[in-house]
Design a protein around this motif. Structure first.
Motif, PDB file in Angstrom:
ATOM      1  N   ASN A 168      32.469  29.588  44.947  1.00 36.99           N
ATOM      2  CA  ASN A 168      31.791  30.357  45.560  1.00 36.99           C
ATOM      3  C   ASN A 168      32.202  32.010  45.339  1.00 36.99           C
ATOM      4  N   GLY A 169      33.523  31.908  44.913  1.00 36.35           N
ATOM      5  CA  GLY A 169      34.056  33.257  44.379  1.00 36.35           C
ATOM      6  C   GLY A 169      33.396  33.810  43.095  1.00 36.35           C
ATOM      7  N   PHE A 170      33.252  32.845  42.187  1.00 34.09           N
ATOM      8  CA  PHE A 170      32.676  33.014  41.159  1.00 34.09           C
ATOM      9  C   PHE A 170      31.340  33.644  41.208  1.00 34.09           C
ATOM     10  N   THR A 171      30.765  33.037  42.023  1.00 29.44           N
ATOM     11  CA  THR A 171      29.296  33.280  42.285  1.00 29.44           C
ATOM     12  C   THR A 171      29.086  34.746  42.803  1.00 29.44           C
ATOM     13  N   SER A 172      29.805  35.006  43.863  1.00 23.36           N
ATOM     14  CA  SER A 172      29.779  36.371  44.531  1.00 23.36           C
ATOM     15  C   SER A 172      30.160  37.512  43.672  1.00 23.36           C
ATOM     16  N   LYS A 173      31.420  37.218  42.830  1.00 26.12           N
ATOM     17  CA  LYS A 173      31.797  38.233  42.040  1.00 26.12           C
ATOM     18  C   LYS A 173      30.631  38.473  40.954  1.00 26.12           C
ATOM     19  N   SER A 174      30.064  37.636  40.476  1.00 25.72           N
ATOM     20  CA  SER A 174      29.058  37.439  39.248  1.00 25.72           C
ATOM     21  C   SER A 174      27.789  38.148  39.872  1.00 25.72           C
ATOM     22  N   PHE A 175      27.403  38.102  41.297  1.00 24.47           N
ATOM     23  CA  PHE A 175      26.355  38.455  41.718  1.00 24.47           C
ATOM     24  C   PHE A 175      26.592  40.043  41.945  1.00 24.47           C
ATOM     25  N   GLU A 176      27.727  40.464  42.318  1.00 27.12           N
ATOM     26  CA  GLU A 176      28.115  41.874  42.416  1.00 27.12           C
ATOM     27  C   GLU A 176      27.973  42.581  41.111  1.00 27.12           C
ATOM     28  N   PHE A 177      28.538  41.716  39.893  1.00 26.11           N
ATOM     29  CA  PHE A 177      28.266  42.558  38.674  1.00 26.11           C
ATOM     30  C   PHE A 177      26.952  42.422  38.219  1.00 26.11           C
ATOM     31  N   PHE A 178      26.291  41.580  38.560  1.00 29.79           N
ATOM     32  CA  PHE A 178      24.761  41.468  38.084  1.00 29.79           C
ATOM     33  C   PHE A 178      23.818  42.468  38.584  1.00 29.79           C
ATOM     34  N   LYS A 179      24.054  43.028  39.762  1.00 30.24           N
ATOM     35  CA  LYS A 179      22.937  43.553  40.652  1.00 30.24           C
ATOM     36  C   LYS A 179      22.821  44.872  40.077  1.00 30.24           C
ATOM     37  N   HIS A 180      23.549  45.510  39.215  1.00 26.63           N
ATOM     38  CA  HIS A 180      23.203  46.649  38.501  1.00 26.63           C
ATOM     39  C   HIS A 180      23.609  46.691  37.003  1.00 26.63           C
ATOM     40  N   ARG A 181      22.538  46.958  36.202  1.00 26.13           N
ATOM     41  CA  ARG A 181      22.889  47.083  34.651  1.00 26.13           C
ATOM     42  C   ARG A 181      22.019  48.039  33.980  1.00 26.13           C
ATOM     43  N   VAL A 182      22.334  48.875  33.473  1.00 26.55           N
ATOM     44  CA  VAL A 182      21.199  49.982  32.727  1.00 26.55           C
ATOM     45  C   VAL A 182      20.601  49.042  31.652  1.00 26.55           C
ATOM     46  N   LEU A 183      19.231  49.344  31.834  1.00 26.36           N
ATOM     47  CA  LEU A 183      18.508  48.367  30.607  1.00 26.36           C
ATOM     48  C   LEU A 183      18.805  48.384  29.536  1.00 26.36           C
ATOM     49  N   SER A 184      18.792  47.255  28.772  1.00 29.76           N
ATOM     50  CA  SER A 184      19.019  47.067  27.374  1.00 29.76           C
ATOM     51  C   SER A 184      20.576  47.758  26.947  1.00 29.76           C
ATOM     52  N   LYS A 185      21.604  47.730  28.013  1.00 28.72           N
ATOM     53  CA  LYS A 185      22.776  47.988  27.703  1.00 28.72           C
ATOM     54  C   LYS A 185      23.652  47.129  28.048  1.00 28.72           C
ATOM     55  N   ARG A 186      24.512  46.634  27.143  1.00 26.82           N
ATOM     56  CA  ARG A 186      25.740  45.652  27.495  1.00 26.82           C
ATOM     57  C   ARG A 186      26.545  45.961  28.359  1.00 26.82           C
ATOM     58  N   LYS A 187      26.802  45.286  29.571  1.00 26.41           N
ATOM     59  CA  LYS A 187      27.858  45.582  30.272  1.00 26.41           C
ATOM     60  C   LYS A 187      28.922  44.232  30.488  1.00 26.41           C
ATOM     61  N   ILE A 188      30.192  44.861  30.433  1.00 25.40           N
ATOM     62  CA  ILE A 188      31.150  43.807  30.380  1.00 25.40           C
ATOM     63  C   ILE A 188      32.257  44.267  31.282  1.00 25.40           C
ATOM     64  N   GLU A 189      33.221  43.404  31.688  1.00 22.12           N
ATOM     65  CA  GLU A 189      34.112  43.443  32.918  1.00 22.12           C
ATOM     66  C   GLU A 189      35.469  42.465  32.679  1.00 22.12           C
ATOM     67  N   ILE A 190      36.559  42.978  32.083  1.00 27.06           N
ATOM     68  CA  ILE A 190      37.717  42.204  31.852  1.00 27.06           C
ATOM     69  C   ILE A 190      38.625  42.315  33.071  1.00 27.06           C
ATOM     70  N   ARG A 191      39.396  41.216  33.695  1.00 27.30           N
ATOM     71  CA  ARG A 191      40.211  41.472  34.641  1.00 27.30           C
ATOM     72  C   ARG A 191      41.023  40.279  34.865  1.00 27.30           C
ATOM     73  N   ASN A 192      42.565  40.574  34.991  1.00 28.18           N
ATOM     74  CA  ASN A 192      43.368  39.497  35.127  1.00 28.18           C
ATOM     75  C   ASN A 192      43.370  39.242  36.722  1.00 28.18           C
ATOM     76  N   ASN A 193      43.449  37.951  36.917  1.00 24.77           N
ATOM     77  CA  ASN A 193      43.670  37.330  38.306  1.00 24.77           C
ATOM     78  C   ASN A 193      44.205  36.000  38.093  1.00 24.77           C
ATOM     79  N   ILE A 194      44.115  35.363  39.297  1.00 22.30           N
ATOM     80  CA  ILE A 194      44.817  33.989  39.409  1.00 22.30           C
ATOM     81  C   ILE A 194      43.789  33.040  39.674  1.00 22.30           C
ATOM     82  N   ILE A 195      43.601  31.933  39.114  1.00 25.87           N
ATOM     83  CA  ILE A 195      42.672  31.056  39.210  1.00 25.87           C
ATOM     84  C   ILE A 195      43.327  29.464  39.420  1.00 25.87           C
ATOM     85  N   GLU A 196      43.116  28.674  40.338  1.00 26.53           N
ATOM     86  CA  GLU A 196      43.798  27.463  40.772  1.00 26.53           C
ATOM     87  C   GLU A 196      45.330  27.694  40.482  1.00 26.53           C
TER      88      GLU A 196
END
Length: 156
Positions: A62-90
């Motif tokens: 659910n967390g993966f999905t929510s964060k991915s949707f927020e990331f996916f909602k905006h992208r300049v057409l034909s431009k790559r978009k990337i985000e790298i972050r440190n976090n804790i999983i399990e």
């Protein structure tokens, strides 16, 4: 709730893969005021590998999905978009990488080679290919399977 199965009969394999997408969708918390979220979730979780044991990791996915949707909602057409972050999983330190690009062959293979080269091993890789329509500024307007004017994007 009865679990449907997806057959791999056409591939020559005789195993049955449980299709738990309906169960997942019933457990995912949909966002108020986000009309495209349900469509995004359906595509995002469509091909989750069975060995990810998603049925026992609903909050994590659910967390993966929510964060991915927020990331996916905006992208300049034909431009790559990337985000790298440190976090804790399990309870383990981890690095999350989100990437949107025009859908092209070998995107996942190229990313896996890069991660291997720097000594990182992925725990989860989710790679939906999503057809969508965006406004000129890059905001998400529609998620579609059949619209010929839709742009096909890879989300990893």
């Amino acid at each position: 709730m009865a679990t449907e199965h997806t057959s791999l009969a056409l591939s020559g394999l005789t195993c049955q893969i449980p299709n738990i997408s309906n169960e997942i969708l019933s457990l995912i918390k949909f966002k108020e005021g986000e009309p495209l979220y349900k469509e995004f979730v359906e595509r995002f979780l469509k091909f989750v590998p069975i060995d990810y044991n998603i049925a026992n990791r609903i909050e994590l996915f659910n967390g993966f999905t929510s964060k991915s949707f927020e990331f996916f909602k905006h992208r300049v057409l034909s431009k790559r978009k990337i985000e790298i972050r440190n976090n804790i999983i399990e309870d383990n330190p981890s690095i999350s990488i989100l990437l949107i690009n025009d859908d092209k062959p070998f995107i996942v293979d190229s990313l896996l080679c890069l991660l291997n080269k720097v000594g990182l091993q992925p725990k989860f890789i989710l790679h939906p290919v999503i057809s969508c329509i965006r406004e000129n500024g890059g905001g998400l307007i529609e998620i579609s399977d059949e619209n010929v004017s839709a742009h096909v994007e890879s989300l990893i």
